[in-house]
Motif scaffolding. Structure first.
Motif, PDB file in Angstrom:
ATOM      1  N   TRP A   1       0.633  -0.984  -0.046  1.00  0.00           N
ATOM      2  CA  TRP A   1      -0.182  -0.018  -0.090  1.00  0.00           C
ATOM      3  C   TRP A   1       1.022   1.130  -0.069  1.00  0.00           C
ATOM      4  CZ3 TRP A   1      -5.306  -0.415   0.585  1.00  0.00           C
ATOM      5  CH2 TRP A   1      -6.403  -1.390   0.449  1.00  0.00           C
ATOM      6  N   SER A   2       0.214   2.480  -0.334  1.00  0.00           N
ATOM      7  CA  SER A   2       1.367   3.910  -0.667  1.00  0.00           C
ATOM      8  C   SER A   2       0.121   4.814  -1.008  1.00  0.00           C
ATOM      9  CB  SER A   2       2.223   3.218  -1.520  1.00  0.00           C
ATOM     10  OG  SER A   2       1.365   3.585  -3.115  1.00  0.00           O
ATOM     11  N   SER A   3       0.662   5.914  -0.329  1.00  0.00           N
ATOM     12  CA  SER A   3      -0.267   7.465  -0.835  1.00  0.00           C
ATOM     13  C   SER A   3       0.800   8.191  -1.738  1.00  0.00           C
ATOM     14  CB  SER A   3      -0.475   7.739   0.283  1.00  0.00           C
ATOM     15  OG  SER A   3      -1.473   8.949   0.966  1.00  0.00           O
ATOM     16  N   SER A   4      -0.321   9.044  -2.042  1.00  0.00           N
ATOM     17  CA  SER A   4       0.970   9.716  -3.172  1.00  0.00           C
ATOM     18  C   SER A   4       1.215  11.173  -2.310  1.00  0.00           C
ATOM     19  CB  SER A   4      -0.475  10.462  -4.393  1.00  0.00           C
ATOM     20  OG  SER A   4      -1.552  10.901  -4.009  1.00  0.00           O
ATOM     21  N   ASN A   5       0.632  11.482  -0.946  1.00  0.00           N
ATOM     22  CA  ASN A   5       0.631  12.496  -0.133  1.00  0.00           C
ATOM     23  C   ASN A   5       0.450  11.817   1.167  1.00  0.00           C
ATOM     24  OD1 ASN A   5       0.352  14.986   1.107  1.00  0.00           O
ATOM     25  ND2 ASN A   5      -0.320  16.452  -0.643  1.00  0.00           N
ATOM     26  N   SER A   6       1.378  11.827   1.884  1.00  0.00           N
ATOM     27  CA  SER A   6       1.506  10.989   2.728  1.00  0.00           C
ATOM     28  C   SER A   6       1.081  12.491   4.149  1.00  0.00           C
ATOM     29  CB  SER A   6       2.507   9.634   3.766  1.00  0.00           C
ATOM     30  OG  SER A   6       4.288  11.119   3.164  1.00  0.00           O
ATOM     31  N   SER A   7       1.120  13.688   4.013  1.00  0.00           N
ATOM     32  CA  SER A   7       1.644  14.653   4.741  1.00  0.00           C
ATOM     33  C   SER A   7      -0.683  14.740   4.750  1.00  0.00           C
ATOM     34  CB  SER A   7       2.114  15.548   4.290  1.00  0.00           C
ATOM     35  OG  SER A   7       1.191  16.529   3.155  1.00  0.00           O
ATOM     36  N   VAL A   8      -1.299  14.141   4.164  1.00  0.00           N
ATOM     37  CA  VAL A   8      -2.730  14.719   3.785  1.00  0.00           C
ATOM     38  C   VAL A   8      -3.568  13.126   4.617  1.00  0.00           C
ATOM     39  CG1 VAL A   8      -4.605  14.888   2.914  1.00  0.00           C
ATOM     40  CG2 VAL A   8      -2.278  16.142   1.999  1.00  0.00           C
ATOM     41  N   VAL A   9      -2.987  11.523   3.926  1.00  0.00           N
ATOM     42  CA  VAL A   9      -3.084  10.091   4.108  1.00  0.00           C
ATOM     43  C   VAL A   9      -2.528   9.736   4.235  1.00  0.00           C
ATOM     44  CG1 VAL A   9      -4.722   8.509   3.482  1.00  0.00           C
ATOM     45  CG2 VAL A   9      -5.537  11.371   3.030  1.00  0.00           C
ATOM     46  N   SER A  10      -1.892   8.983   5.481  1.00  0.00           N
ATOM     47  CA  SER A  10      -0.501   8.304   5.560  1.00  0.00           C
ATOM     48  C   SER A  10      -1.478   6.781   5.240  1.00  0.00           C
ATOM     49  CB  SER A  10       0.207   8.114   6.793  1.00  0.00           C
ATOM     50  OG  SER A  10      -0.784   7.668   7.587  1.00  0.00           O
ATOM     51  N   VAL A  11      -0.623   5.693   5.189  1.00  0.00           N
ATOM     52  CA  VAL A  11      -0.976   4.172   4.857  1.00  0.00           C
ATOM     53  C   VAL A  11       0.123   3.745   5.566  1.00  0.00           C
ATOM     54  CG1 VAL A  11      -0.782   4.734   2.473  1.00  0.00           C
ATOM     55  CG2 VAL A  11      -2.665   2.916   2.706  1.00  0.00           C
ATOM     56  N   ASP A  12      -0.757   2.469   6.067  1.00  0.00           N
ATOM     57  CA  ASP A  12       0.233   1.407   6.665  1.00  0.00           C
ATOM     58  C   ASP A  12       0.945   0.845   5.218  1.00  0.00           C
ATOM     59  OD1 ASP A  12       1.343  -1.312   7.925  1.00  0.00           O
ATOM     60  OD2 ASP A  12       1.033  -0.265   9.349  1.00  0.00           O
ATOM     61  N   PRO A  13       1.789  -0.011   4.757  1.00  0.00           N
ATOM     62  CA  PRO A  13       2.348  -0.216   3.926  1.00  0.00           C
ATOM     63  C   PRO A  13       1.578  -1.570   3.686  1.00  0.00           C
ATOM     64  CG  PRO A  13       3.779   0.024   5.014  1.00  0.00           C
ATOM     65  CD  PRO A  13       3.073   0.691   5.333  1.00  0.00           C
ATOM     66  N   VAL A  14       1.226  -2.201   4.784  1.00  0.00           N
ATOM     67  CA  VAL A  14       1.082  -3.537   5.144  1.00  0.00           C
ATOM     68  C   VAL A  14       0.109  -4.345   4.940  1.00  0.00           C
ATOM     69  CG1 VAL A  14       1.868  -5.927   6.647  1.00  0.00           C
ATOM     70  CG2 VAL A  14       3.485  -4.384   5.895  1.00  0.00           C
ATOM     71  N   THR A  15      -0.860  -3.729   5.944  1.00  0.00           N
ATOM     72  CA  THR A  15      -2.325  -3.628   6.390  1.00  0.00           C
ATOM     73  C   THR A  15      -3.156  -2.465   5.569  1.00  0.00           C
ATOM     74  OG1 THR A  15      -2.338  -1.772   8.307  1.00  0.00           O
ATOM     75  CG2 THR A  15      -1.620  -4.041   8.832  1.00  0.00           C
ATOM     76  N   GLY A  16      -2.353  -1.832   5.272  1.00  0.00           N
ATOM     77  CA  GLY A  16      -3.863  -0.395   4.638  1.00  0.00           C
ATOM     78  C   GLY A  16      -4.835   0.476   4.934  1.00  0.00           C
ATOM     79  N   GLU A  17      -4.887  -0.334   6.557  1.00  0.00           N
ATOM     80  CA  GLU A  17      -5.220   1.891   6.856  1.00  0.00           C
ATOM     81  C   GLU A  17      -4.702   2.142   6.821  1.00  0.00           C
ATOM     82  OE1 GLU A  17      -6.307   2.146  11.736  1.00  0.00           O
ATOM     83  OE2 GLU A  17      -4.525   1.272  11.586  1.00  0.00           O
ATOM     84  N   ILE A  18      -5.116   3.384   6.509  1.00  0.00           N
ATOM     85  CA  ILE A  18      -5.179   4.844   5.893  1.00  0.00           C
ATOM     86  C   ILE A  18      -5.364   5.520   7.436  1.00  0.00           C
ATOM     87  CG2 ILE A  18      -5.580   4.443   3.809  1.00  0.00           C
ATOM     88  CD1 ILE A  18      -8.311   5.974   4.779  1.00  0.00           C
ATOM     89  N   LEU A  19      -4.797   7.059   7.637  1.00  0.00           N
ATOM     90  CA  LEU A  19      -5.074   7.841   8.352  1.00  0.00           C
ATOM     91  C   LEU A  19      -5.017   9.378   8.076  1.00  0.00           C
ATOM     92  CD1 LEU A  19      -5.468   8.907  11.723  1.00  0.00           C
ATOM     93  CD2 LEU A  19      -2.814   9.113  11.510  1.00  0.00           C
ATOM     94  N   ALA A  20      -6.544  10.130   8.084  1.00  0.00           N
ATOM     95  CA  ALA A  20      -6.537  11.254   7.372  1.00  0.00           C
ATOM     96  C   ALA A  20      -5.180  12.579   8.752  1.00  0.00           C
ATOM     97  CB  ALA A  20      -7.977  11.282   7.468  1.00  0.00           C
ATOM     98  N   LYS A  21      -4.979  12.839   7.900  1.00  0.00           N
ATOM     99  CA  LYS A  21      -3.829  14.066   8.770  1.00  0.00           C
ATOM    100  C   LYS A  21      -3.841  14.990   8.088  1.00  0.00           C
ATOM    101  CE  LYS A  21       0.281  12.294   8.476  1.00  0.00           C
ATOM    102  NZ  LYS A  21       2.269  11.416   8.481  1.00  0.00           N
ATOM    103  N   GLY A  22      -4.615  15.487   7.258  1.00  0.00           N
ATOM    104  CA  GLY A  22      -4.814  17.096   6.409  1.00  0.00           C
ATOM    105  C   GLY A  22      -5.005  17.469   6.318  1.00  0.00           C
ATOM    106  N   THR A  23      -5.682  18.217   5.749  1.00  0.00           N
ATOM    107  CA  THR A  23      -6.637  18.480   4.508  1.00  0.00           C
ATOM    108  C   THR A  23      -5.912  18.954   3.356  1.00  0.00           C
ATOM    109  OG1 THR A  23      -8.311  20.017   6.301  1.00  0.00           O
ATOM    110  CG2 THR A  23      -8.368  20.275   3.569  1.00  0.00           C
ATOM    111  N   GLY A  24      -7.148  18.431   2.257  1.00  0.00           N
ATOM    112  CA  GLY A  24      -6.365  18.062   0.908  1.00  0.00           C
ATOM    113  C   GLY A  24      -6.588  16.556   0.295  1.00  0.00           C
TER     114      GLY A  24
END
Length: 127
Positions: free
Chosen positions: A47-70
């Motif tokens: 798993w990967s995110s195009s913008n980890s400052s906005v949404v991070s993603v666990d590379p193994v489990t795929g859980e996302i975390l919304a971190k900032g607007t965008g």
């Protein structure tokens, strides 16, 4: 039946998602054999995110975390086959940790949430 690995495509349960800051979510990927339409559960994704400052993603489990607007694109890449992706928009006007997806009658039957217009909100702590 022998299947060309390139003919396997990853799709997500929802193609786009609007969330509030602090929301966590797991996408449910499906692997589909394009020639036959057969689908199944897929594992061993990266798993990967195009913008980890906005949404991070666990590379193994795929859980996302919304971190900032965008907006960020979340991509699931299988060992063989074609990667799938979904767009996540973090909206500061949504309640903290809220998740907004298009209304699906099956989703409404499973989750206890609120319907507002054409979207379904599911906030953290609701079961």
């Amino acid at each position: 039946m022998r299947v060309d690995p390139k003919a396997i495509k990853i799709t997500f349960d929802v193609p786009s998602l609007n969330v509030g800051v602090g929301a966590k979510y797991y996408f449910f990927p499906t692997a589909t054999i394009e020639a036959t339409g057969e689908a199944g559960v897929v594992s061993d994704l990266t798993w990967s995110s195009s913008n980890s400052s906005v949404v991070s993603v666990d590379p193994v489990t795929g859980e996302i975390l919304a971190k900032g607007t965008g907006t960020a694109t979340i991509t699931a890449t299988p060992i063989l086959g074609t990667a799938g992706s979904a767009t996540v928009t973090v909206d500061a006007s949504l309640p903290a940790a809220a998740i907004q997806v298009p209304v699906d009658i099956n989703l409404m039957l499973v989750m206890n949430g609120q319907v507002n217009g054409s979207v379904f909100y599911f906030a953290a702590g609701q079961e």
